[in-house]
Write an enzyme that holds these catalytic residues in place. Structure first.
Site, PDB file in Angstrom:
ATOM      1  CD  GLU A   1      35.901  42.911  41.292  1.00 42.14           C
ATOM      2  OE1 GLU A   1      36.466  42.486  41.864  1.00 42.14           O
ATOM      3  OE2 GLU A   1      36.381  43.331  40.049  1.00 42.14           O
TER       4      GLU A   1
ATOM      5  CD  GLU B   1      34.691  37.949  39.378  1.00 47.79           C
ATOM      6  OE1 GLU B   1      35.914  37.996  39.891  1.00 47.79           O
ATOM      7  OE2 GLU B   1      34.257  38.890  38.960  1.00 47.79           O
TER       8      GLU B   1
END
Length: 1009
Positions: free
Chosen positions: A459, A526
């Site tokens: 991220e 994820e």
């Protein structure tokens, strides 16, 4: 040599991140004799500095004792602190949990690489040591395995070095500054530095020396670095091993290597050849045993180094595995077979020690992964301790090794993408500090066969810097692929990742990608946000495994709750989350997403994970079992096949069989029982399972690794017709129904059943009432269920009885109550209680729906019993809690549970403890007296809890719940699923919702026990 003057200016200088730090190298062990190397005993040339250190804490640099490192500075009055350990968990400062925003957000108006000046906690550490005798004759070094986030080192008043990067080793030479006798080691640790901008992971913000510290020396000739490269030919029948060995020290006469198998047998040997000061070892192995998570076969390469006189100086034992991982025909393959990652993301965490975890923690974790069919782990979002990779090599777990990089708060704010000041992006001034982190990870971890994929971090958006990192990985190591999810947000840098990786993509979005001629295989780095009572609908993802070859699995977020022990105002410990330490800003309970609780107890969610991740799919019927072997390399003959027959939950027959089904194939195994075994009327369940034949590293023989079940009925369910007479008494306020030794009382005033007395024992503490609300789960909260469906909360609190009807005969009496609700004039609930001659009560609850109402969380009847009725015995799907969208791993079985234990350990109180498919449940006191509840025509959903939905709803912590005074029974026709696609807005899948416009009814029977 120019003397270096350390300065705190380095803390916000992006170009300074390592001063005098030694070059990163492999994490190999080394010994002075072959015998020691074979035994892999503790290294004699290493001396631990773990333990108590003198310590001073300052809230910012201006308050620190700036000259504490000097020889004459007296720190005898300082406190002690434990190393390894976090400063904030040892009485100094406070831990802070934030997810995406930077921890100083709202306190300081700064941009990279600036750091706060008034709040940048400084830990000043001092350790006095004497060099052990066996380390005195050689150069002496110090290794810091993990320090957060930047630190300076001095020895005896002289500056040694400086380093950033919290999660890879920093090593320095101490030799020139040593003195005879006692030496003073001083370490100054800063919580904030340039590196803090690169470490915005979703975790608690700590600082300090949190991994091992040790002194080490090396022999006169030392293997400074080794890179083993086991490779395979196209048929995987011939292994070639190349080892590049970098030596330091005196002249060498020879380097020889010996390869042994797991039994210590020599497989191959070779002499090294020297070129340009490096040595290369090459050897071939015929038909090597291949490494995989299913069969983690390891070889050991012993590299022996001899000096000019022919004396053995050093032996390095390096474990390795022959395996070939590649991207071929758009599919990731291991040893030629398409791989599916059945993974989890794992933070290093302990509820008392934070990220300073122990070997015991890691052993528990690795065994838990294996026991629950989890074959892969992503080191979210930083390199782990070296021991973890050794365990993954040995036990067999695939690894995505992720570098220490996350800059989430620099480009995404409150969910919106705004990368105007994203780092590292395309900023060349950030490339060296970022690349240093990649190099440190690869150089340390490159020899571990368990690592299949390098990850460029997490991220951090996308850009040239991260693309360069990916290309470095490829140039350094062709045996692994490269992962990075962030390009999803900026396709200009799509080349960064070898695979399409997404977070929390819905099943339909994944299928859309897979059906549009994709160029890359897909993984969810994820998925299934396991916050609180979650993981509903996971089957929708695992069903894609056999449907699309380019779908290659995913990694649940996440493995373990990040909650910390704290004491409430009465001194009782509880597990705390963000904000409980007065930490602001904070993201509160968003740190509790584990399928394992922080105290390393399994959550009920693990039951579903184990089932959906199993490699062996068992589909039994009355004549046998279909075995689908989805493993890559394992024949089912390594397991016992158990085929059990149950009648109404009681086992009546078991057969132990052997079945040989090759990997990636299916076969039907016929099984027969004597015909008379299934003649009796009732409900039958066949459960087929695979159990270990022999003990393994991670489980004992007999441990169940996979199961499947088949349910069928013989005859029809017969409700007994009680014989006898009852008397009905119509009072002014109450209607009493009396039998031989029981009384059932209905109140016209209350509009409900108010008393159920068997042999003088009262069972009802609070009358049954319609319930439409469940205690809000974390996923409900993320969906804003209180906003969308809050009227059902109000409807559960109050109702008006609009009609009472009584029908009676000599053998039964029915009392029906009809309720209206203020939330909508058209909805209605009618509850009919029919009392039979034996004292049992047939209950029918009917909901009349209405249009334009929000989704209904639950339709149930709830009532209270005295708390002494605290034992339950179930015949239902279990043994762990389950919901309509999380019930595939539940077995139809009989099981016992205390009511107090039925409340799951979710850190924030919420709905938990439900069972689906309830045929029968009894709730009794310790003497076995109480009531039974059984279904009539359709199995129920039931829950027995110490607390009402409203008590749970209004508690933010377990300690806020009241003392236990009742057992709360909730008998439901249906409850909505729990969801889990994410915890910030994803709805429960439609088929697991309750439509409030539709009529719903259910029936059950209450009888004495």
């Amino acid at each position: 040599m120019t003397k270096i003057i350390p300065t705190t200016n380095w803390l916000e200088d992006v170009s300074v991140f390592a001063v005098n730090r030694l070059t990163a190298h492999s994490d190999h062990l080394y010994y002075e004799t072959k015998e020691e190397a074979i035994a892999q005993a503790p290294m004699k040339l290493r001396s631990s500095l773990n333990g108590d250190w003198k310590f001073h804490y300052a809230v910012n640099p201006s308050l620190r004792p700036s000259e504490f490192y000097k020889q004459d500075f007296d720190c005898s009055g300082w406190d002690y602190i434990s190393v390894p350990g976090h400063i904030q968990l040892q009485g100094y400062g406070k831990p802070q949990y934030v997810n995406t925003m930077y921890p100083w957000d709202g306190h300081h108006d700064i941009r990279p690489p600036e750091i706060p000046t008034d709040h940048n906690p400084v830990g000043s550490y001092v350790k006095y040591f004497t060099v052990p005798e066996n380390l005195k004759a050689s150069p002496l070094y110090i290794s810091f395995q993990g320090v957060e986030s930047a630190f300076f080192v001095w020895l005896n008043g002289s500056f040694i070095g400086y380093s950033e990067d919290s999660f890879t080793p920093a090593e320095f030479e101490l030799t020139p500054y040593l003195t005879d006798g006692e030496n003073k080691l001083a370490v100054e640790v800063y919580q904030r530095s340039t590196g803090s901008w690169l470490e915005d992971q979703d975790f608690w913000r700590f600082s300090g020396i949190f991994r091992d510290v040790y002194l080490y020396s090396v022999p006169a000739i030392h293997v400074a670095d080794i890179h083993v490269r086991p490779e395979l030919n196209g048929t995987y029948t011939l292994g070639s091993l190349t080892a590049d060995v970098k030596l330091e020290g005196k002249a060498v006469s020879k380097v020889v290597a010996e390869l042994t198998d797991k039994n210590g047998k020599t497989i191959a040997s070779a002499a090294g050849t020297e070129q340009n000061s490096s040595w290369t070892i090459q050897m071939e192995v015929e038909n090597p045993e291949l490494w995989s998570a299913e069969n983690p076969h390891l070889y050991t390469l012993y590299v022996s180094v001899y000096d000019e006189s022919g004396k053995l100086v050093e032996v390095v034992p390096q474990r390795l595995g022959f395996r070939h991982f590649e991207l071929k025909d758009k599919v990731m393959r291991l040893n030629g077979e398409r791989i599916v990652f059945k993974g989890v993301n794992r933070h290093e965490f302990n509820p008392r020690h934070g990220r300073a975890i122990t070997k015991e923690d890691m052993l528990w974790d690795i065994k838990t992964l294996k026991e629950h069919n989890i074959n892969a782990v992503r080191t979210s979002h930083y390199p782990n301790q070296s021991l973890w990779y050794e365990l993954c090599d040995e036990y067999g777990v695939y690894v995505i090794d992720e570098m220490n990089l996350e800059t989430h708060g620099s480009w995404q704010k409150m969910g919106a993408i705004e990368p105007s000041w994203n780092i590292p992006g395309n900023k060349p001034e950030w490339e060296d500090i970022v690349m240093d982190r990649a190099i440190s990870m690869v150089e340390r971890d490159k020899n571990h066969p368990s690592i299949l994929i390098w990850s460029c971090g997490n991220e951090s958006y996308a850009g040239e810097v991260i693309l360069h990192v990916a290309n470095y990985f490829r140039s350094k190591d062709s045996s692994r692929l490269v992962h990075y999810e962030g390009v999803f947000h900026n396709r200009q840098y799509d080349a960064t990742s070898d695979m399409e990786s997404r977070m929390y993509a819905k099943p339909e979005h994944i299928e859309k990608y897979l059906t549009e001629n994709p160029e890359k295989p897909y993984i969810s780095c994820e998925y299934m946000h396991a916050m609180g009572n979650s993981l509903g609908g996971m089957y929708k993802y695992t069903e894609l495994e056999q449907k699309y070859p380019m779908y290659q699995g995913g990694f649940i977020w996440d493995y373990i709750d990040q909650s910390l022990y704290k004491k409430d105002r009465f001194g009782k410990e509880y597990l705390a989350y963000g904000g409980d330490f007065d930490d602001r800003p904070t993201d509160y309970g968003f740190c509790t997403n584990g399928i394992v609780y922080a105290n390393r107890k399994l959550s009920p969610k693990m039951q579903e994970v184990k089932f959906l991740y199993q490699d062996f799919k068992l589909v039994p019927d009355q004549n046998g079992v279909l075995i689908k072997n989805e493993s890559l390399f394992t024949n089912t003959e390594n397991y016992h096949l158990l085929y059990k027959l149950f009648l109404n939950g009681n086992e009546i027959s078991t057969k132990k069989l052997s079945a040989s089904v090759q990997p990636q194939s299916a076969s039907y195994v016929a099984v027969s029982f004597p015909a008379n075994l299934t003649e009796a009327p009732g409900e039958y369940c066949i459960q087929a399972s695979f159990v270990l034949q022999e003990k393994t590293l991670w489980a004992d023989a007999g441990y169940e690794i996979a199961f499947g079940q088949y349910i069928f009925e013989i005859g029809e369910k017969q409700l007994p017709q009680p014989i006898g007479e009852i008397k009905t008494v119509h009072g002014d306020v109450n209607i009493g129904v009396h039998g031989k030794d029981f009384t059932v009382m209905f109140s016209k005033q209350s509009g409900s059943l108010v008393s159920l007395s068997y042999a003088g024992k009262e069972m009802i503490s609070m009358p049954p009432a319609p319930l439409f609300w469940r205690a809000t789960t974390d996923n409900d909260r993320g969906y804003s269920q209180s906003y969308h469906s809050g009227l059902w909360y109000a409807a559960s609190l109050a109702r008006q009885c609009t009609d009472i009807q009584v029908e009676e005969s000599s053998s039964q009496t029915s009392v029906a109550f009809t309720y209206a609700f203020s939330v909508h004039e058209d909805i209605e609930v009618k509850v009919v209680y029919t009392v039979l001659a034996n004292g049992s009560i047939h209950v029918k609850s009917v909901y009349k729906g209405a249009a334009k109402l929000p989704q209904l969380p639950i339709f149930a009847l709830s009532f209270k019993l005295p708390a002494e009725y605290s034992q339950t015995h179930w015949y239902a799907f279990g043994p762990e809690e389950n919901y309509s969208d999380r019930a595939m791993g539940a077995k139809l079985s009989r099981f016992d549970q205390k009511v107090s234990d039925n409340l799951a350990g979710y850190v924030m109180p919420q709905e938990s403890g439900n069972r689906t498919g309830v045929r029968y449940v009894s709730v009794t006191n310790e003497q076995g007296h109480g009531i039974n509840i059984s279904y009539v025509n359709k199995p129920l959903e039931c829950n027995f809890s110490p607390y009402t939905a409203f008590e749970l709803e209004n508690a933010q912590h377990v300690y806020e719940l009241p003392n236990i005074h009742y057992t709360v029974a909730t008998i439901a026709g249906r409850q909505m699923g729990v969801g889990g696609d994410d915890s910030w807005g994803a709805p429960v899948h439609k088929e697991h919702l309750l439509n409030a416009s539709e009529d719903i009814e259910f029936e059950f029977v209450i009888e004495r026990r």
